[in-house]
Design an enzyme around this catalytic site. Structure first.
Site, PDB file in Angstrom:
ATOM      1  N   GLU A   1       3.099   6.594  -3.022  1.00 27.28           N
ATOM      2  CA  GLU A   1       3.157   7.694  -3.743  1.00 27.28           C
ATOM      3  C   GLU A   1       3.731   8.988  -3.231  1.00 27.28           C
ATOM      4  O   GLU A   1       3.878   9.932  -3.789  1.00 27.28           O
ATOM      5  CB  GLU A   1       1.829   7.964  -4.026  1.00 27.28           C
TER       6      GLU A   1
ATOM      7  N   ASP B   1       0.577  -1.186   0.067  1.00 32.42           N
ATOM      8  CA  ASP B   1       0.078   0.057   0.194  1.00 32.42           C
ATOM      9  C   ASP B   1       0.761   1.192  -0.119  1.00 32.42           C
ATOM     10  O   ASP B   1       2.047   1.235   0.288  1.00 32.42           O
ATOM     11  CB  ASP B   1      -0.824   0.114   1.204  1.00 32.42           C
TER      12      ASP B   1
ATOM     13  N   ASP C   1      -8.630   3.562  -4.182  1.00 40.72           N
ATOM     14  CA  ASP C   1      -9.765   3.925  -3.449  1.00 40.72           C
ATOM     15  C   ASP C   1     -10.851   4.393  -3.945  1.00 40.72           C
ATOM     16  O   ASP C   1     -11.248   5.680  -3.705  1.00 40.72           O
ATOM     17  CB  ASP C   1      -9.232   4.801  -2.244  1.00 40.72           C
TER      18      ASP C   1
END
Length: 784
Positions: free
Chosen positions: A488, A485, A549
C-alpha cells in the site's frame, strides 16, 4: 500563533481529521493517508473549464468535440455568508493568439458490447497514446477483443438516432444520448427512463447552491489538469462498490477516496483495496478507467449530485446497463474474472503471528489431525527467515534444518504450505545493496530513494524477473502459496521505470504486485495461489485476497463483513478474513461467533495474535471449531460448484442479498447478512447472544441446522448448535460429502444431494467436481 493552535487541535483529533487539517493548513499529508482530490476543485488560483456545448459530432464514428467555457471562482458575500461562485472569465494568457479562451476538445464513444459503452473525453488538444495493449487493468481477453472489434457506432446491435438537439445511441439494454446544448450525457434504461445525466451550469438556476457542473481544472501551481465528471443523484438512489470499503455499503452520503492505503484495519474509511468501479440501484454502473487518485462525493456535499473528483487529466469511463449480476459480469469482461482456484484452497488455513520453526509447523500439523479438525493449509508468517520480518527468501537454517523434507511430509499428510513476504527491503536486508545498485527500486527526483527502505519497482521488467526468480525457488522446494502482504505504500512522489510518477503508479502498485507474485507461483507450481492484502481494478485475476488486520472485537467483525460484501460488489469472487480478528488474542465469545462467518466464506483462515489454535483455548472451543470445519468440508461440493459459477460470471461467493434478489426492496437495505453462493443465507451473530433479527427475502427459507421453515420478511431467529443463523432457500438441492480431514481425501463417489423441499418451491442446484469441465445444473436428486 497559527501553528500553536493547529498543534493543540491535532492532539485531540483522529488521523483522518489530522490529515485534512494539515492539508487545509498547507502542511504535507502524513505518508500513506488517502489523497482528497476534491480540495483542488475549491482552489481560487485554478482556472475552471465547464462543459458547455457539442460543437461537432460524427454519428458514424461516434467522435466529436465539446466546447468548454472558461470560468474562475469569485468570492461572494451575502450578509452572514462568504462563499464563491463560478463566473465567466476572459483569459489574459500571453501570447493570446496561441491559446483558446474556450477550447474545443475531443470526446468519443465506443460500443464494447450490448450493455457496455466506453466514453472518453480529453482536456488537452493532445490525444494521449491509447495504451490499451499494455494496460494492466485490462484482461488479455478484453485486449484481444477490443483490438479486433469494429469501432462503428452501430457495432454490437447499437443504433444511432440523430435528432435536432441530440444524438442518441440505443441498444437492447439501454441508451446513451449526447445533448448538444447545454452539453449533457444522458443514460436511459431500455424502456426510456432516465437513469442519470451529467450536470450543467444551468442546473444551478433553481438552487442557491452554485455547484460546479461537469468541468476540468488547470492548476495555477503548475498548469496540470484534472477532470471532474458530475452526474445527478436521484431521490432514493443507492450506490455500491468502490472496493473493499468498511463503511456502510450504500455510498450515498459518503465521500470515498480511491487511494490505496494501509488503514490499520477494517474499522475506518481507508481502504487496502479501492476499486474505481461502482453501480447504482437504478440500473447502471461506471468503471473509471484510471490509476490516478479519485475522490467520489456521492451526495456528501450536495445531496443531488455524484461528483467524481479525478486526478486524471482525461475521462475514460466504461458505462454498463443492467441489474447487479449483469453489471458485474460486464465489468469483469473488461478487467477480467477471478480464475477458479484449486480445491485445497477452500479448506482450512491454520496460522498465527507466527510459527518460527520446522518443529513447530510439524507439531501444528500433528495437532490438527489429532483433534480431527479438517484442514489443508499451514501458513508460516513473518518468522521463517533468519531475522523476523526481514524477508530474504530463505528458511532460517538453525530453525528449519530440512525445509524440503518438512514440505514433503506436510504434503503427504494432506497439508499445503504458505509463506509470508513483502516488497520492502530495509537497509539491513541482505538484498538491499543489490536492489539499489541494480536500479530495481523506486527512485526519487534525485535518482535516490524516497524512503529508507528499498521498494521494489514492479513496473520494471528487470525487477519483476529478479523477484519472480526468488519466489520460484521457494515454489520449486514445495511451497504451495505465498502471502502477498503490504503493497500500500508505493511512493507517491517516486519515479518509476514505467516513466510515470506515483501519481499514476501508487494505485497500480498492488495490481503489479499481485500479478508478479501470482504468475511466479503459477509458473512454478501450475496453480496460481496468493494471499494478498492490497488490490486495485484487475487484481481479481490474481486471487486471493483477505480483509486485513481486523480488531478483535465486534466492530472488527462488522468491518470485515462490510468490507467483504463491498469487495464482492467490485468484481472479486474470492475473499477471506482472519477469524476472531488479528490484533490481540481473541476473546473466546467473539472468536466463537466469528467461526461460522469464517467457514462460510469462500476461503477460511485462522490467523492473528496467539493463540489461534483451538486446542490452546478450551475443549469446548475446540469442538465448536471442529463443528464449523466439518460443516464446510461436508458442504465442499456446494462450495466448489458455487465457486466455479462465480468464476464464470464475475460474481462474489460472499454476496450482498440484493445481488441474488434485486427486485426485493428490503434486500438492498441489509448489510449484516449475506448469501454464501446463491442458495445459503448467513446471518452472523454480531453481538453476544444466540438469536438475532434477520431479514429474509420473499419466499420460504429452511434452517440448515433445525430444518424449521420461515417466511420471507423480518424474523427473529435463534441459532442452533453452530452460533450463526444459516438458512437455505426453499427448493435448494445442496450437494454434500462425508467429512474428510483434507480435501484430497474427499470421497466424491459418496456425494449425496440434500433437498430442502417446501411445497411450491422448484428444486434447483449446482454440481462441480474435480475433473468436470464446467458446473452442471441439477433439478432433482436423481440427476446429480
Amino acid at each position: 500563533m497559527k501553528s500553536t493552535i493547529v498543534s493543540l487541535l491535532m492532539a485531540c483529533l483522529p488521523l483522518a481529521a489530522i490529515a485534512q487539517l494539515q492539508t487545509n493548513a498547507g502542511v504535507q499529508y502524513l505518508q500513506n493517508n488517502p489523497k482528497d482530490m476534491s480540495t483542488d476543485f475549491y482552489d481560487l488560483s485554478n482556472t475552471y473549464f465547464l462543459a458547455d456545448s457539442l460543437v461537432a459530432f460524427d454519428a458514424a464514428s461516434a467522435k466529436g468535440t465539446v466546447n468548454w467555457k472558461r470560468y474562475r471562482l469569485s468570492p461572494r458575500q451575502a450578509f452572514n455568508l462568504n462563499g464563491y461562485w463560478p463566473v465567466r472569465m476572459q483569459m489574459l494568457d500571453f501570447p493570446d493568439t496561441q491559446y483558446d479562451n474556450d477550447p474545443n476538445l475531443e470526446m468519443q464513444l465506443q460500443f464494447i458490447d450490448s450493455r457496455t459503452v466506453r466514453v472518453r473525453m480529453l482536456t488537452t488538444p493532445i490525444n494521449p497514446e491509447n495504451g490499451d495493449d499494455e494496460d494492466p487493468m485490462f484482461s488479455d481477453e478484453f485486449k484481444t477483443r477490443i483490438k479486433a472489434q469494429a469501432t462503428s457506432a452501430v457495432a454490437n446491435g447499437w443504433k444511432v438516432e440523430n435528432k435536432a438537439g441530440s444524438i442518441a445511441y440505443k441498444g437492447e439494454n439501454g441508451s446513451i444520448e449526447i445533448q448538444k446544448y447545454p452539453w449533457r450525457i444522458i443514460l436511459k434504461d431500455k424502456a426510456g427512463k432516465v437513469l442519470t445525466q451529467t450536470r450543467a451550469i444551468i442546473d444551478n438556476d433553481s438552487t442557491q447552491v452554485k455547484l460546479l457542473p461537469f468541468c476540468f481544472i488547470k492548476r495555477g501551481a503548475d498548469n496540470s489538469r484534472s477532470i471532474n465528471p458530475v452526474f445527478f443523484l436521484a431521490p432514493g438512489e443507492r450506490i455500491y462498490g468502490c472496493g473493499e470499503s468498511f463503511t456502510s455499503l450504500n455510498k450515498v452520503g459518503q465521500k470515498v477516496h480511491l487511494y490505496v492505503t494501509d488503514p490499520q484495519g477494517p474499522e475506518t474509511d481507508g481502504m487496502y483495496k479501492p476499486v474505481p468501479f461502482y453501480f447504482s440501484n437504478r440500473g447502471y454502473g461506471v468503471f473509471m478507467h484510471t490509476s490516478a487518485p479519485v475522490t467520489c462525493d456521492f451526495g456528501a456535499s450536495y445531496i443531488g449530485a455524484q461528483r467524481l473528483f479525478m486526478g486524471d487529466e482525461q475521462m475514460d469511463f466504461f458505462i454498463f446497463f443492467g441489474e447487479p449480476k449483469e453489471i458485474l459480469d460486464a465489468y469483469t469482461d473488461v478487467t477480467g474474472k477471478s480464475p477458479m482456484l484449486p480445491l485445497w484452497t477452500f479448506g482450512t488455513w491454520m496460522s498465527r503471528i507466527t510459527y518460527f520453526s520446522q518443529q513447530e509447523g510439524l507439531e501444528i500439523a500433528r495437532q490438527l489431525r489429532a483433534h480431527k479438525i479438517p484442514s489443508d493449509v499451514i501458513h508460516f508468517d513473518t518468522g521463517w527467515f533468519g531475522v523476523d520480518w526481514q524477508c530474504d527468501y530463505q528458511f532460517a537454517k538453525d530453525r528449519f534444518p530440512d525445509p524440503v523434507a518438512m514440505l514433503k511430509q506436510m504434503r503427504k499428510d494432506g497439508f499445503h504450505v504458505c509463506l509470508w513476504q513483502l516488497p520492502y527491503f530495509t537497509p539491513k536486508n541482505r538484498y538491499f545493496n543489490e536492489l539499489v545498485e541494480g536500479g530495481m527500486h523506486v527512485r526519487n527526483a534525485m535518482g535516490g530513494m524516497p524512503y529508507e527502505d528499498a521498494v521494489l519497482d514492479l513496473s520494471n521488467p528487470k525487477t519483476v524477473k529478479w523477484y519472480q526468480d526468488k519466489i520460484g525457488g521457494l515454489i520449486d522446494q514445495g511451497v504451495a502459496a505465498i502471502k502477498c502482504d503490504f503493497g500500500e505504500a508505493a511512493p507517491f512522489n517516486g519515479l518509476y521505470a514505467s516513466g510515470k510518477t506515483g501519481f499514476y503508479e501508487h494505485n497500480l502498485y498492488p495490481l503489479r504486485y499481485n500479478m508478479a507474485l501470482w504468475n511466479a507461483v503459477k509458473e512454478h507450481s501450475g496453480e496460481g495461489v496468493i494471499w494478498a492484502r492490497s488490490a486495485w481494478a484487475g487484481s481479481q485475476r490474481y486471487p486471493l485476497h483477505w480483509g486485513g488486520d481486523a480488531a478483535t472485537n465486534d466492530i472488527g467483525m462488522l468491518g470485515d463483513l462490510r468490507g467483504g460484501l463491498s469487495f464482492g460488489l467490485s468484481g472479486f469472487s474470492f475473499w477471506s478474513h482472519d477469524m476472531g480478528g488479528f490484533v490481540t488474542a481473541s476473546p473466546e465469545d467473539i472468536y466463537r461467533r466469528w467461526l461460522p462467518f469464517g467457514f462460510l466464506s469462500s476461503h477460511t483462515r485462522a490467523h492473528g495474535a496467539p493463540p489461534t489454535e483451538p486446542w490452546l483455548i478450551s475443549e469446548s472451543f475446540t469442538k465448536a471449531f471442529r463443528d464449523c470445519a466439518e460443516m464446510k468440508y461436508q458442504l465442499m461440493p456446494y462450495v466448489y460448484a458455487q465457486a466455479k459459477d462465480c468464476s464464470n460470471r464475475g460474481l462474489p461467493m460472499v454476496r450482498a442479498l440484493f445481488v441474488e434478489f434485486p427486485h426485493d426492496p428490503g434486500a438492498w437495505l441489509v448489510e449484516d447478512e449475506y448469501m454464501f453462493g446463491s442458495q445459503i443465507l448467513v446471518a452472523p451473530l454480531m453481538e453476544s447472544g444466540n438469536k438475532r433479527m434477520c431479514y429474509l427475502p420473499k419466499g420460504k427459507w429452511v434452517d440448515y441446522q433445525t430444518k424449521k421453515v420461515y417466511d420471507g420478511g423480518y424474523q427473529e431467529i435463534e441459532a442452533g448448535k453452530i452460533p450463526c443463523i444459516i438458512l437455505v432457500k426453499a427448493g435448494a438441492l445442496i450437494p454434500k460429502v462425508p467429512v474428510a480431514q483434507s480435501t484430497d481425501k474427499i470421497d466424491w463417489d459418496k456425494l449425496t444431494i440434500e433437498e430442502y423441499k417446501v411445497e411450491g418451491a422448484e428444486p434447483y442446484g449446482l454440481v462441480y467436481k474435480p475433473g468436470d469441465t464446467d458446473v452442471k445444473e441439477i433439478k432433482s436428486q436423481r440427476n446429480k
